[in-house]
Design a protein around this motif. Structure first.
Motif, mmCIF file in Angstrom:
data_model
loop_
_atom_site.group_PDB
_atom_site.id
_atom_site.type_symbol
_atom_site.label_atom_id
_atom_site.label_comp_id
_atom_site.label_asym_id
_atom_site.label_seq_id
_atom_site.Cartn_x
_atom_site.Cartn_y
_atom_site.Cartn_z
ATOM 1 N N UNK A 12 0.801 -1.220 0.000
ATOM 2 C CA UNK A 12 0.000 0.000 0.000
ATOM 3 C C UNK A 12 0.838 1.278 0.000
ATOM 4 N N UNK A 13 1.802 1.343 0.916
ATOM 5 C CA UNK A 13 2.621 2.560 0.968
ATOM 6 C C UNK A 13 4.060 2.235 0.631
ATOM 7 N N UNK A 14 4.366 2.382 -0.646
ATOM 8 C CA UNK A 14 5.716 2.147 -1.120
ATOM 9 C C UNK A 14 6.550 3.392 -0.800
ATOM 10 N N UNK A 15 7.665 3.216 -0.090
ATOM 11 C CA UNK A 15 8.499 4.371 0.260
ATOM 12 C C UNK A 15 9.048 5.060 -0.978
ATOM 13 N N UNK A 16 9.188 4.303 -2.071
ATOM 14 C CA UNK A 16 9.690 4.904 -3.309
ATOM 15 C C UNK A 16 8.605 5.682 -4.022
ATOM 16 N N UNK A 17 7.392 5.129 -4.012
ATOM 17 C CA UNK A 17 6.287 5.796 -4.716
ATOM 18 C C UNK A 17 5.757 6.996 -3.931
ATOM 19 N N UNK A 18 5.810 6.903 -2.613
ATOM 20 C CA UNK A 18 5.264 7.969 -1.762
ATOM 21 C C UNK A 18 6.281 8.379 -0.703
ATOM 22 N N UNK A 19 7.421 8.925 -1.123
ATOM 23 C CA UNK A 19 8.511 9.187 -0.177
ATOM 24 C C UNK A 19 8.144 10.205 0.909
ATOM 25 N N UNK A 20 7.427 11.245 0.531
ATOM 26 C CA UNK A 20 7.113 12.284 1.515
ATOM 27 C C UNK A 20 6.068 11.801 2.508
ATOM 28 N N UNK A 21 5.057 11.092 2.011
ATOM 29 C CA UNK A 21 4.031 10.543 2.898
ATOM 30 C C UNK A 21 4.675 9.560 3.861
ATOM 31 N N UNK A 22 5.555 8.727 3.314
ATOM 32 C CA UNK A 22 6.258 7.729 4.111
ATOM 33 C C UNK A 22 7.085 8.391 5.218
ATOM 34 N N UNK A 23 7.805 9.445 4.860
ATOM 35 C CA UNK A 23 8.643 10.160 5.831
ATOM 36 C C UNK A 23 7.775 10.829 6.896
#
Lengths: 221, 278
Positions: free
Chosen positions: B190-201
């Motif tokens: 669901x939350x790929x750190x590569x696809x959604x780096x800012x959301x992940x951070x």
């Protein structure tokens, strides 16, 4: 006031959500430019740019910056124009109640739409839910003139645009608001006597015509 | 210190929160109360067997959370959070000061509850093609949030509220922890750190805060609970199929969760509660 001159409302003539904003702006004595949007055809660049997430009206542009969603707009108008007559009450608990019932009023439209769109069991379910929703609203209004008491306010603005839709819902749902919830019926008439409301709403016949148009558009019945 | 006398006595009235340990909506209120340094009594509700008190205090929705302040009931988490700002304006405001920023925060809170949350819930409650469609929906929604962090309304901010967490952080954050749990339980990304780096951070920074760690249940409990619910939903033993890493999903839900070996109706109630809790 320079701020007012830069108010633009992207709207659609029969939208009750747009009408909430029109009533609010009128109640607050704020001037604005009304911009009718094409919804069933091609949406304007301005609309798509202003509300890229939902691509929906109403959108309030204030000095070019978009505020989206009718109830967010109503809150915004109180906060951005504090010198104008407030829609929300001052007391924190009363504000919370107003926000609750204003959001709840969305259900009239949501359930009402299912009433004219759906058939069979789903239609039966919608009938049941509509009765619950109206009973809850009637209960909350009680014997008061308006939802927060003596003054026309936030909840009234949020709910009254659905009043011209009720005759259609009554038809599709086989019920009568006047019979079952006379206080709500009286409240709708009372609100209709206010200039801001009378000028913003369309007669039920027009709304019913629009529903018929939508049914054709969706290929229903 | 509290200002006017009448405000002082109103503010001093006791706070009680009716909630459910696995409800992210409940966590929002708990977190907000902690951020504001407000003491409160907590009452755990069994969602499969709701108390008379809850039904009386929230007759319209019959849901948690409900905050009771001086005997008056406030339902709906986002409304409660705004109430806390209105009633305690001097304590760590959750909403920004500027009217336009407030409108943005409210808009994105609605997005979290009306779009992102249901999409994540749909991933959890479905399988196969239906689930694939739900996953695409989640990614589309996350992409919109990511875009706001990258170049839109929240550009350059550590949190949605700025340097400190605000309303939108609380609303989005309490619920986003389910993303990792659902990934584990369903085997879906669901939350790929590569696809959604800012959301992940952002999520990582949010979850590292003391008040957040105090509020969100241990991931083991969440995993056990989620596995149990998914198991019931799919109606088969070991049907954590797509993701079950060999862990034996209990045929009943975790000890602390609603009921053990619930009948189908209660199972549906639990699934519906968890589905809307994102």
């Amino acid at each position: 006031m320079a701020g007012e001159k830069s108010l633009v409302l992207l709207d659609f003539w029969v939208s009750p959500f747009g009408q909430r904003c029109r009533i609010a702006l009128a109640e607050k004595g704020l001037e604005y430019e009304y911009s009718e949007q094409e919804l069933l055809g091609t949406k304007s660049d301005l609309l798509l740019r202003s509300n890229p997430v939902h691509k929906k009206i109403p959108v309030l542009l204030h000095a070019g910056r978009p505020v989206n969603e009718s109830l967010v707009i109503l809150n915004y108008l109180d906060e951005a124009f504090p010198a104008s007559p407030p829609l929300l009450p001052a007391d924190p608990y009363a504000r919370a109640q107003a926000r609750f019932w204003a959001a709840y009023s969305d259900k009239v439209y949501e359930v009402g739409t299912r009433l004219w769109k759906l058939k069979g069991d789903a239609h039966g379910q919608a009938k049941k839910e509509m009765a619950e929703v109206l009973a809850n609203l009637d209960g909350e209004l009680g014997d008061k003139a308006f939802f927060s008491g003596d003054e026309f306010g936030f909840v009234d603005v949020a709910l009254v645009p659905f009043a011209p839709w009720l005759p259609s819902y009554e038809k599709y749902g086989e019920f009568s608001v006047k019979e079952k919830w006379p206080r709500l019926d009286a409240w709708a008439r009372r609100c209709g006597e206010r200039e801001s409301v009378a000028k913003s709403l369309h007669p039920p016949e027009k709304v019913d015509e629009f529903i018929t148009l939508l049914k054709k558009h969706y290929g229903i019945e | 210190m509290e200002g006017k006398e009448e405000n002082a006595s109103a503010e001093a009235a006791p706070l009680k929160l009716l909630g459910s340990w696995a409800s992210s909506y409940t966590h929002r209120v708990q977190l907000a109360l902690r951020l504001k340094g407000l003491e409160f009594e907590y009452a755990e509700e069994d969602l499969a067997n709701k108390s008379d008190e809850l039904l009386r205090l929230n007759p319209v929705y019959k849901k948690v959370p409900v905050l009771v302040h001086g005997g008056r009931a406030l339902p709906e988490s986002v409304i409660i959070l705004q109430y806390l700002d209105d009633a305690w304006p001097e304590r760590r405001p959750l909403l920004p000061a500027d009217a336009f920023d407030r409108a943005l925060a409210r808009f994105w809170c609605h997005f979290a509850d009306d779009k992102l949350g249901p999409a994540v819930g749909a991933v959890f409650t479905s399988t196969g093609e239906e689930q694939e469609a739900a996953v695409r929906q989640v990614h589309e929604n996350l992409a919109l949030v990511e875009a706001e962090l990258r170049e839109g309304a929240f550009k350059g901010r550590r949190f949605f509220g700025g340097d400190e967490v605000g309303l939108l952080d609380v609303v989005l954050g309490c619920g986003s922890y389910w993303l990792a749990v659902f990934e584990e339980v369903t085997g879906v990304r669901l939350v790929d750190a590569d696809a959604f780096p800012l959301f992940h951070a952002w999520l990582r920074d949010f979850e590292a805060l003391d008040e957040v760690r105090e509020t969100i249940p241990a991931v083991d409990r969440l995993l056990e609970y989620a596995r149990g619910v998914r198991h019931m939903l799919l109606g088969l033993a070991g049907a954590g199929g797509a993701g079950g890493a060999g862990a034996d999903a209990p045929s009943s839900t975790a000890a602390d969760a609603p009921t053990a070996s619930p009948p189908p109706a209660a199972a549906t109630a639990t699934a519906a509660d968890i589905a809307v809790d994102i």
